[in-house]
Design a protein around this motif. Structure first.
Motif, PDB file in Angstrom:
ATOM      1  N   SER A  39       0.885  -1.173   0.182  1.00 31.31           N
ATOM      2  CA  SER A  39       0.118  -0.010  -0.044  1.00 31.31           C
ATOM      3  C   SER A  39       0.746   1.169  -0.064  1.00 31.31           C
ATOM      4  O   SER A  39       0.660   2.355  -0.603  1.00 31.31           O
ATOM      5  N   SER A  43       0.996   3.916  -2.999  1.00 28.40           N
ATOM      6  CA  SER A  43       0.650   5.455  -2.547  1.00 28.40           C
ATOM      7  C   SER A  43       1.514   6.199  -3.282  1.00 28.40           C
ATOM      8  O   SER A  43       1.388   7.479  -3.984  1.00 28.40           O
ATOM      9  N   GLU A  58      -5.227   6.079   0.076  1.00 27.14           N
ATOM     10  CA  GLU A  58      -4.124   4.795   0.088  1.00 27.14           C
ATOM     11  C   GLU A  58      -3.442   4.863   1.235  1.00 27.14           C
ATOM     12  O   GLU A  58      -3.193   3.800   1.995  1.00 27.14           O
ATOM     13  N   GLY A  62      -5.063   2.257   3.358  1.00 25.95           N
ATOM     14  CA  GLY A  62      -4.475   1.263   2.859  1.00 25.95           C
ATOM     15  C   GLY A  62      -3.255   0.943   3.932  1.00 25.95           C
ATOM     16  O   GLY A  62      -3.146  -0.134   4.503  1.00 25.95           O
TER      17      GLY A  62
ATOM     18  N   SER C  46      -5.401  -3.937  -4.522  1.00 29.98           N
ATOM     19  CA  SER C  46      -4.391  -2.903  -4.962  1.00 29.98           C
ATOM     20  C   SER C  46      -3.909  -2.989  -6.440  1.00 29.98           C
ATOM     21  O   SER C  46      -3.696  -1.801  -6.961  1.00 29.98           O
ATOM     22  N   ASN C  49      -6.630  -1.059  -8.408  1.00 30.24           N
ATOM     23  CA  ASN C  49      -6.362   0.165  -8.198  1.00 30.24           C
ATOM     24  C   ASN C  49      -5.337   0.901  -9.173  1.00 30.24           C
ATOM     25  O   ASN C  49      -5.472   1.874  -9.522  1.00 30.24           O
ATOM     26  N   ILE C  90     -11.377   2.148  -2.888  1.00 34.22           N
ATOM     27  CA  ILE C  90     -10.167   1.885  -1.954  1.00 34.22           C
ATOM     28  C   ILE C  90     -10.994   1.898  -0.488  1.00 34.22           C
ATOM     29  O   ILE C  90     -10.804   0.858   0.366  1.00 34.22           O
TER      30      ILE C  90
END
Lengths: 90, 626, 124, 242
Positions: A39, A43, A58, A62, C46, C49, C90
């Motif tokens: 994550s 990001s 995120e 995340g 993830s 995304n 998310i």
């Protein structure tokens, strides 16, 4: 611009590596930390791809929250994928 | 006219919910509500509604039609009459039982749904009301809460099979005729293709056959009839099963006898006649086999409820044979028997219910000698049994006479033999029923039994009286039956108020028969009463056992093995029950399911792999697919 | 922007997103521990995304925010629609993960194991 | 065996994914000319500033153009919280104190958390108040505030969260969101009408963009309350004693 190229390739390598690690690692705690790393890298990547909103989300959700609820779940279940290993540590 | 229809249904359905909620105040109120609702609906129906009235509706672009015709008018006798009497009977019968609101809700719902079926002239409302009827009766079947798994599920599965078959057929009919109206179906059915024709009719007949308990589809009936409260079973067996007959009649009579002359003019579609004949023959035989097997199984029963349930199946078999034969006399007898069966089987179930309420059991081995305790119930049962057995002067004689005559004149000699065998065997269980419950030694357990309350006796006696009236003046029923047959296309039905006649010139004047029998009966009664003075009453224990002392375990009751020699004679027929066949089907289905389980493993990951395999297949063949 | 190295960037962005999707799917399909399955789902999430945002990226574009300095110059901006979609995805992904994990905890409390090859109550 | 089958299948899927990505070259301009509004993205980029006077286009899309979607998203979050609570519901014995099973943290962590918490909360609030001007918004700010609470929950064994307050905040925020939508219906004609309320204002002012900042603030509070609720529920499970 070679800078971006290098950064992107390093990030991509890290991403795939931590993804593989998250799936292969038998110790779930490490695997979860590895998802947190995914994550984090994502990001950064979002930021580089000109998506600061997504990067912020995120980072907050995340990296922090998802990882934390994974860790809490591990605390309530087992730490190792192979459940016989649980007796080794503790 | 529309308003009257809606008002009647509103009274019945609204009464159902009112009964449900009034139960919270006082349980007796819901019973009274049910009685009031059925009574008002009956009065309204017979004063306000005229035969032949109908209304057109258009809902969502579909033409619907409601109305009443001579044919449904005939069946409304059973539904409304039996419904009213059964609801009167229920008040006392259900007195101290739990969940009366639930019972009356479903009771009135099913009566309202039956009225709805009779009122609807299109398949859409017909099917909706049919389903309401099925569900409400299902909910009453599981009312007792015992054997729900076995009986309730059986009933539900068979009802579902019937409903799906019917729905399929309705959709096919709509696709063929572009209309949901039953009259369009009747008029246009001759123009459909051969396979469609067979399929539509067969599916519809399966749907109706389930409710009418035709042979391979009768398995649910015994459990459902004996498990629901007796006050409802009288409606269930008397009226609700007649809805199957009603639909059967529509399909058989209208779509077959009415249309076939026009087909024969149209030489190109001669195969339709063949298909009609085949289906007719199948159902004649199914009806006859149902009659025989129902009778034979009724013989074996020791529980009065189950005996009557099997007897119902047997009687429905007669009706179906009659309709399937399709000559005027046979159909007339079938319709007569349909109404009459509602009357006498309603009475018998009510009588059994009264006995159940007063003694707590319906097992014929446990009770006997109730004749002195419950004389009115005995008289009602006796009259109904005589009617059931087809002995003059009661009404059961009339349809039997007509049926045999109809079968013989149309050349179905073998069917006559089967049905004659069945109705002779019916004497045996009739006798057993009477003897087991009412005659014989008085048991210690039934010492303090009293007669059922008046509100239960009155409906029984009323219905029993009707069998006498129709037995002496069958013309009272012949008139609406003739009208109904006129409506479905059988013209010039001849009938006489009191005299039965056949084609060979024999006549039976029912009045004379009645008078003769009364004379014999009264003289016999005088004779018996004179001789009865010296009767000695003995206890059950006082039985001669040829010098041997009976042990405790030996059951000396007459009821056990009552017809053992006869049963031994027909034992091969008992071997293959339909239940066993269905179980075998179920087992083989389970093998199929085992195979399915190896695909649907219950493991989410396997399913995920299937999804991915599917996606991969799509991707690989994307050019040839899209 | 990246000159000759365009292919390297493309491969690293697209390739890592494809790799994440496949790795996550592998975990979902093969791993027997429920936690691993949830981790796999989150890895797939993830990857998807990243794919969305990468598809929305435009070479030389800036973030779709009209700060005071650029409001009049109308610069080239990246596609904002995928970003808005990913933003939603998310948050929903978090909700899904939370519910899935609570189910894992519940199953563990009930069966005292979180391995699906040992939880047999829904299988035959 | 299953493993290799899965790998094989995934490789095929990957092959087709790569083929699919070949159709969308990285970095190509798929938005097109902004002025002719040929794509959705172009429409948003062209019209966001004049029509909503919000600087952050993503915010405008999330809250305004796709406001319904966001309302549904917030509902999903709410349902997740509720579902979590009901799945992990444990009947408390009579008189049993609610207590998180955590080790006592060291003094350093406690003091540090206390010191950090106001700043984290401030950052979160800043992020969602400036949602229409800078990157970030309700979801991000709410998540940041939730991490602040997480810090407190972990550091203090008996940190009490006012459940009533959480519920109130969540409900009020939700009602505000829906209420603004209905207010738009009453005054402007459409649900979530943008300039129904305080007026659009100038771009890049703090008070600008119609109802968008208000909705994002409501979303921020709601998300913060919900995520904190999730954490609280998960932290209050008693682990098996084995």
């Amino acid at each position: 611009m070679i800078f971006y190229v290098v950064i992107f390739s390093i990030l991509a390598l890290l991403l795939v590596a931590s993804g593989l690690y998250a799936i292969i690692q038998k110790d779930l705690l490490y695997a979860v930390i590895s998802t947190g790393v995914i994550s984090l890298i994502l990001s950064v990547m979002f930021y580089l791809l000109q998506a600061p909103d997504v990067a912020l989300t995120e980072a907050a959700i995340g990296v922090a929250l998802t990882t934390v609820i994974f860790v809490i779940t591990i605390r309530n279940t087992t730490r190792f994928e192979d459940e016989n290993d649980n007796n080794k540590v503790k | 006219m529309m308003n009257t229809y809606i008002l009647i249904l509103l009274i019945l359905f609204g009464g159902a919910f009112a009964a449900y909620f009034l139960n919270k105040l006082a349980p007796i109120l819901s019973g009274l509500t049910a009685f009031a609702a059925t009574t008002i609906a009956t009065i309204l129906f017979y004063t306000q509604v005229k035969i032949g009235s109908q209304v057109q509706l258009t809902i969502g672009g579909i033409n619907l039609e409601w109305g009443i015709n001579a044919y449904s008018w005939l069946f409304s006798f059973i539904v409304l009459g039996l419904g009213t009497l059964a609801s009167l009977y229920s008040i006392q019968y259900m007195q101290n039982k739990e969940r009366q609101g639930y019972f009356y809700l479903n009771f009135l719902l099913s009566i309202g749904a039956m009225m709805g079926i009779l009122l609807s002239h299109d398949f859409v409302s017909f099917f909706i009301f049919w389903e309401i009827m099925t569900w409400s009766s299902f909910l009453i079947v599981i009312y007792n809460g015992k054997d729900v798994k076995k009986i309730g599920i059986k009933y539900m599965i068979f009802s579902a099979i019937g409903a799906y078959a019917m729905l399929m057929s309705i959709v096919m009919i709509f696709a063929e005729t572009k209309s949901f109206l039953i009259s369009d179906f009747i008029n246009l059915i001759s123009t459909t293709g051969f396979s469609n024709h067979i399929l539509m009719i067969t599916l519809l007949l399966i749907g109706f056959g389930v409710k009418a308990a035709v042979m391979p589809l009768h398995v649910w009936a015994v459990g459902a009839y004996s498990n629901s409260p007796m006050s409802y079973t009288s409606v269930f067996s008397g009226a609700l099963s007649k809805m199957g007959i009603y639909g059967f009649g529509i399909v058989m009579l209208a779509a077959m006898t009415y249309v076939s002359p026009t087909i024969s003019e149209n030489a190109g579609s001669g195969y339709s006649i063949i298909s009609i004949e085949v289906i007719k023959i199948i159902f004649q035989w199914l009806g006859a086999i149902t009659a025989i097997m129902g009778t034979l199984y009724a013989l074996k029963q020791t529980d009065a409820k189950k005996l009557l349930a099997y007897s119902s199946i047997a009687q429905l078999g007669y009706i179906i044979t009659g309709i399937a034969v399709g000559t005027k006399l046979a159909v007339m007898s079938a319709l007569f028997l349909a109404v009459l069966h509602g009357i006498f089987k309603g009475t018998l179930f009510m009588a059994v219910g009264a006995i159940e309420r007063q003694t707590g059991t319906t097992d014929m081995t446990k009770i006997s000698g109730l004749i002195r305790k419950m004389p009115w119930t005995f008289i009602a049962s006796l009259m109904s049994i005589i009617a059931l057995a087809g002995i003059p002067p009661l009404a059961g004689f009339v349809p039997k006479w007509l049926l045999y005559e109809g079968l013989i004149t149309s050349g179905h000699y073998f069917l006559v033999i089967l049905l004659f065998f069945s109705s002779t065997a019916a004497f045996l269980y009739c006798y057993r029923f009477l003897f087991g419950l009412f005659l014989g030694q008085e048991e210690e357990e039934t010492k303090n039994v009293k007669e059922a309350p008046a509100s239960m006796v009155i409906p029984m006696m009323f219905l029993a009286g009707l069998t006498l009236v129709f037995g002496t003046y069958p013309g009272l029923l012949f008139k609406p039956i003739a009208n109904a047959m006129e409506f479905v296309g059988m013209h010039d039905v001849t009938w006489n108020m009191t005299v039965l006649s056949n084609v060979w010139g024999d006549t039976v004047s029912l009045n004379l028969v009645s008078i003769a029998i009364f004379v014999i009966f009264i003289s016999a009664a005088l004779f018996l009463f004179k001789g009865m003075r010296g009767t000695r009453y003995v206890t059950t224990k006082d039985i001669s056992t040829s010098g041997e002392i009976p042990t405790e375990n030996e059951n000396l009751t007459y009821q056990l093995d009552f017809f053992k020699p006869f049963e031994r004679a027909v034992a091969p027929l008992y071997k293959r029950t339909m239940d066993k066949i269905y179980n075998a089907i179920g087992e083989s289905l389970e093998a199929v399911f085992d195979f399915t389980r190896s695909i649907y493993t219950g493991n989410g990951q396997t399913y995920a792999i299937y999804v991915i395999v599917f996606v991969v297949i799509l991707l690989i063949f994307k050019d040839s697919i899209f | 922007m990246f000159g000759d190295y365009q292919n390297v960037v493309t491969m690293s962005v697209y390739g890592s997103s494809i790799a994440l999707i496949l790795i996550g799917l592998y975990g979902v399909l093969i791993k027997k521990h429920l936690m691993k399955i949830v981790i796999g789902l989150s890895v797939v999430d993830s990857g998807v995304n990243l794919m969305f945002v990468a598809v929305g990226y435009i070479k030389g574009g800036t973030a779709p925010i009209f700060s005071p300095s650029v409001i009049d110059s109308k610069p080239l901006m990246v596609d904002p629609v995928p970003q808005a979609l990913v933003l939603t995805a998310i948050v929903i992904g978090f909700a899904v993960t939370a519910v899935a994990l609570s189910l894992v905890i519940r199953l563990f409390k009930h069966h005292n194991t979180a391995r699906i090859d040992q939880i047999k109550s829904l299988k035959w | 065996m299953k493993k290799y089958l899965a790998i094989f299948l995934l490789l095929i899927v990957g092959f087709y994914l790569i083929q699919a990505f070949n159709l969308v070259p990285f970095g190509a301009n798929r938005v097109g000319n902004i002025d002719d509004e040929s794509t959705v993205g172009a429409y948003y980029l062209k019209n966001t500033v004049p029509k909503t006077s919000v600087a952050n286009v993503v915010t405008a899309i999330v809250v305004n153009y796709r406001g319904f979607d966001t309302l549904g998203e917030v509902t999903v979050l709410f349902l997740a919280t509720t579902g979590l609570g009901s799945i992990l519901f444990r009947k408390r014995k009579h008189g049993e104190e609610e207590e998180r099973v955590l080790k006592e943290s060291s003094q350093l962590v406690k003091i540090g958390s206390r010191l950090l918490f106001p700043f984290i909360a401030l950052l979160g609030i800043y992020v969602f108040i400036h949602g229409h001007l800078t990157p970030g918004g309700g979801f991000q700010g709410g998540a940041i505030i939730a991490t602040g609470f997480l810090l407190m929950l972990v550091a203090y064994k008996n940190y009490k969260l006012g459940h009533g307050a959480l519920t109130w905040i969540e409900s009020l925020a939700g009602i505000t969101f829906a209420g603004i939508g209905i207010w738009g219906l009453i005054t402007g004609g459409t649900f979530l009408e943008n300039n129904a309320f305080p007026g659009l204002g100038n771009v890049n002012d703090l008070i600008s963009g119609g109802v968008i900042p208000i909705i994002y603030i409501a979303v921020g509070f709601k998300v913060a309350a919900e995520l904190t609720g999730v954490l609280d529920i998960l932290l209050s499970i008693k682990p098996n004693k084995n």
